[in-house]
Motif scaffolding. Structure first.
Motif, short mmCIF file in Angstrom:
data_model
loop_
_atom_site.label_atom_id
_atom_site.label_comp_id
_atom_site.label_asym_id
_atom_site.label_seq_id
_atom_site.Cartn_x
_atom_site.Cartn_y
_atom_site.Cartn_z
N ASP A 259 0.86 -1.18 0.00
CA ASP A 259 0.00 0.00 0.00
C ASP A 259 0.90 1.23 0.00
OD1 ASP A 259 -1.56 2.19 0.62
OD2 ASP A 259 -2.80 1.15 2.09
N GLU A 260 1.12 1.79 -1.20
CA GLU A 260 2.02 2.94 -1.37
C GLU A 260 1.22 4.23 -1.58
OE1 GLU A 260 5.47 3.24 -1.61
OE2 GLU A 260 6.26 1.22 -2.00
N ILE A 261 0.04 4.28 -1.01
CA ILE A 261 -0.83 5.43 -1.25
C ILE A 261 -0.21 6.70 -0.70
CG2 ILE A 261 -3.05 6.42 -0.56
CD1 ILE A 261 -4.06 3.40 -1.03
N GLN A 262 0.37 6.64 0.50
CA GLN A 262 1.01 7.84 1.05
C GLN A 262 2.50 7.91 0.73
OE1 GLN A 262 1.08 10.44 5.24
NE2 GLN A 262 -0.29 8.70 5.02
N SER A 263 3.13 6.77 0.55
CA SER A 263 4.60 6.74 0.42
C SER A 263 5.08 6.73 -1.03
CB SER A 263 5.15 5.52 1.15
OG SER A 263 4.60 4.31 0.62
N GLY A 264 4.17 6.64 -1.99
CA GLY A 264 4.59 6.49 -3.38
C GLY A 264 4.88 7.78 -4.11
N PHE A 265 5.37 7.64 -5.33
CA PHE A 265 5.63 8.74 -6.26
C PHE A 265 6.63 9.76 -5.69
CE2 PHE A 265 1.83 6.88 -8.02
CZ PHE A 265 2.21 6.76 -9.35
N CYS A 266 7.83 9.26 -5.43
CA CYS A 266 9.01 10.07 -5.07
C CYS A 266 8.97 10.56 -3.62
CB CYS A 266 9.20 11.26 -6.00
SG CYS A 266 9.26 10.87 -7.75
N ARG A 267 7.93 10.29 -2.88
CA ARG A 267 7.79 10.84 -1.54
C ARG A 267 8.96 10.46 -0.62
NH1 ARG A 267 6.23 15.04 1.03
NH2 ARG A 267 4.68 15.24 -0.64
N THR A 268 9.46 9.23 -0.74
CA THR A 268 10.53 8.78 0.15
C THR A 268 11.91 8.85 -0.51
OG1 THR A 268 10.28 6.45 -0.50
CG2 THR A 268 8.97 7.22 1.38
N GLY A 269 12.00 9.50 -1.66
CA GLY A 269 13.28 9.59 -2.36
C GLY A 269 13.50 8.46 -3.36
N GLN A 270 12.50 7.61 -3.48
CA GLN A 270 12.46 6.58 -4.52
C GLN A 270 11.05 6.63 -5.11
OE1 GLN A 270 13.77 3.71 -1.46
NE2 GLN A 270 15.15 2.88 -3.00
N TRP A 271 10.89 6.09 -6.31
CA TRP A 271 9.55 6.12 -6.88
C TRP A 271 8.56 5.48 -5.92
CZ3 TRP A 271 7.66 9.02 -10.63
CH2 TRP A 271 8.55 9.58 -11.56
N PHE A 272 8.98 4.36 -5.31
CA PHE A 272 8.11 3.68 -4.35
C PHE A 272 8.96 3.21 -3.17
CE2 PHE A 272 6.13 3.43 -8.47
CZ PHE A 272 4.89 3.98 -8.18
N ILE A 332 3.65 13.09 -13.32
CA ILE A 332 4.78 12.20 -13.59
C ILE A 332 5.83 12.92 -14.45
CG2 ILE A 332 5.45 10.07 -14.78
CD1 ILE A 332 2.66 8.95 -13.84
N GLU A 333 5.37 13.70 -15.42
CA GLU A 333 6.29 14.51 -16.23
C GLU A 333 7.12 15.43 -15.33
OE1 GLU A 333 5.79 18.44 -19.05
OE2 GLU A 333 4.32 16.83 -19.33
N THR A 334 6.47 16.07 -14.38
CA THR A 334 7.16 16.98 -13.46
C THR A 334 8.15 16.23 -12.58
OG1 THR A 334 5.18 18.38 -13.43
CG2 THR A 334 6.78 18.74 -11.68
N MET A 335 7.74 15.07 -12.07
CA MET A 335 8.63 14.28 -11.23
C MET A 335 9.91 13.89 -11.96
SD MET A 335 5.77 11.82 -9.45
CE MET A 335 4.33 12.56 -8.66
N ARG A 336 9.76 13.52 -13.21
CA ARG A 336 10.93 13.14 -14.01
C ARG A 336 11.81 14.34 -14.29
NH1 ARG A 336 10.27 8.01 -16.49
NH2 ARG A 336 8.12 7.27 -16.74
N GLU A 337 11.19 15.43 -14.77
CA GLU A 337 11.97 16.59 -15.24
C GLU A 337 12.71 17.27 -14.10
OE1 GLU A 337 9.65 19.31 -17.51
OE2 GLU A 337 9.43 17.93 -19.22
N LEU A 338 12.09 17.32 -12.92
CA LEU A 338 12.71 18.03 -11.80
C LEU A 338 13.47 17.10 -10.86
CD1 LEU A 338 9.86 20.55 -10.83
CD2 LEU A 338 11.80 20.88 -12.39
N ASP A 339 13.58 15.81 -11.20
CA ASP A 339 14.23 14.82 -10.35
C ASP A 339 13.73 14.94 -8.91
OD1 ASP A 339 15.85 12.85 -9.25
OD2 ASP A 339 17.62 14.15 -9.10
#
Length: 446
Positions: A259-272, A332-339
């Motif tokens: 369950d990566e609902i809160q921790s996913g998408f770069c939140r912890t310094g990794q995609w998941f 996702i575009e923003t996450m990639r472009e801004l690292d």
């Protein structure tokens, strides 16, 4: 990134007169059960700032509970969602499909852990994603039992309330709950009786023993866990715990759900977050940070598991709404472009360093019992001086003091004694440090 000046500004009391007026209107028409952390009414938001109707600018350390990781008005999200709004707002993917839904599923297949064939189904909320993950696991395994963990949070629907550990405010008075849900220990290092260094091995052994003896592994459809437990207090399971549980699931034909609902998408310094120990879940649930603030969630997983449900068995009128899908592609575009993974790691470095200084040097700093979390998912657990007894009063006082000075912080934890920090990943370092200055000053008021 945003037209809103990236500076804290407090020009009225918090909340100000216009917010107080709106709060009176709210109390007359909005159900009392819908609470708010801070009743200041937002006029606009972006970057690391929330501007209220009175002209106050608050530094945002909440991100709408880990949702606006790319900011609350990210250019790519606004651009893509606006273009989609002009084309069509809805057809229902189950009636006439559209490319945006497929594109989001393609991105999820690429970004989630593992190189196996993957498929996704899109929904509206985190709870809806978790509930559908259970449906999929049950139909795939032909089993019914679901295993969850102490301190876990999975949602507010009937089934996900059953999965959630904490009673108040999530479950109190709302039962009876869905059956065939079983709870086992988690490796909460700070509070593990024999010490954090033993928590991973001992907690996994206890959990596996309980599952084996009390449920029977052959009866378990799914094991569901947050790789970093969110509402329970930003608990990172001690090292070794997640791999042991995942291996047990694999050995016994159990669907392992992250369950990566809160921790996913770069939140912890990794995609998941599950990537930290190399976990490759069978299913992964996502929401919150996926779409820059628009309502979207997903279940992504092994193609053979995802395909177990019959046609028509999964779905929902609004699931994978085209505007929300466009927002997700922009996020996702923003996450990639801004690292933003890199930015999350930098936020961790700054925050943990400053919080450790507060713990060591501040009068009253010994109420910080534990500093934990990863990336931009950081927390301090507050205790009574000289003990590990939970100190929810200190958490409430700190939050109140921060709010009065224009810094939005959130609390959490099974004992209500955790101050959690979820800044937008695009927050400027100067703004972040200013927020930490306010937090430091707030310790003088507890």
């Amino acid at each position: 990134m945003t037209a809103i000046p990236q500076e804290r500004r407090v020009v009225t009391a918090i909340p100000g007169p216009k917010s107080v007026e709106l709060q009176a209107r709210r109390l007359a028409t909005v159900a009392a059960g819908v609470g708010s952390t801070l009743p200041v009414f937002t006029a606009r938001a972006g970057g690391g700032i929330i501007e209220d109707v009175d002209g106050n600018r608050l530094i945002d350390l909440g991100s709408g509970i880990a949702v606006t990781s790319v900011g609350a008005s990210a250019e790519a999200v606004v651009r893509r969602a606006s273009a989609q709004l002009a084309d069509f707002t809805h057809t229902c993917f189950m009636v006439t499909p559209y490319e945006g839904y497929v594109e989001v599923c393609e991105q999820l297949a690429e970004l989630t852990p593992g190189d196996h064939a993957k498929k996704s189904a899109l929904f509206n909320s985190g709870a809806e994603a978790v509930e559908n993950a259970v449906k999929i696991a049950r139909i795939y395994t032909k089993r019914t039992a679901v295993v969850v963990f102490d301190h876990g949070y999975h949602g507010r629907t009937n089934l996900t309330m059953a999965l959630t550990a904490k009673n108040m405010p999530y479950k109190q008075g709302f039962g009876p709950f869905a059956p065939e849900v079983y709870r086992v220990p988690v490796a909460y290092g700070y509070r593990w009786p024999t010490g954090a260094e033993n928590a991973g091995a001992e907690a996994s052994a206890q959990a596996i023993d309980q599952i084996t003896k009390q449920i029977g592994a052959d009866n378990v459809a799914a094991i569901i866990i947050e790789p970093v437990l969110g509402e329970g207090g930003f608990i990172e399971p001690a090292k070794g715990f997640l791999p042991a549980i995942a291996q047990f699931a694999k050995d016994n034909g159990i669907v392992f759900v992250a369950d990566e609902i809160q921790s996913g998408f770069c939140r912890t310094g990794q995609w998941f977050a599950c990537e930290d120990e190399g976990i490759v879940p069978d299913l992964i649930t996502t929401a919150k940070g996926i779409a820059g603030g628009l309502p979207l969630s997903a279940v992504t997983g092994r193609a053979e598991i995802m395909d177990a449900a019959h046609s028509g068995g999964l779905g929902g009128t609004y699931g994978g709404n085209p505007v929300a899908c466009a927002g997700a592609l922009g996020a996702i575009e923003t996450m990639r472009e801004l690292d933003l993974n890199g930015k999350a790691k930098r936020i961790e470095e700054i925050m943990k360093g400053r919080l450790a200084e507060m713990q060591a040097k501040l009068p009253g700093g010994d109420v910080i019992g534990d500093i934990r979390g990863r990336g931009a998912m950081i927390a301090i657990e507050l205790v009574k001086s000289g003990t590990k007894d939970p100190n929810p009063e200190a958490a409430a006082k700190l939050a109140k003091a921060c709010h009065a000075e224009g810094v939005l912080v959130l609390t959490c934890g099974t004992y209500g004694n955790v101050l959690r920090f979820l800044p937008p990943l695009v927050i400027g370092e100067d703004l972040l440090n200013e927020a930490l200055d306010v937090i430091e000053q707030a310790f003088g008021q507890i």
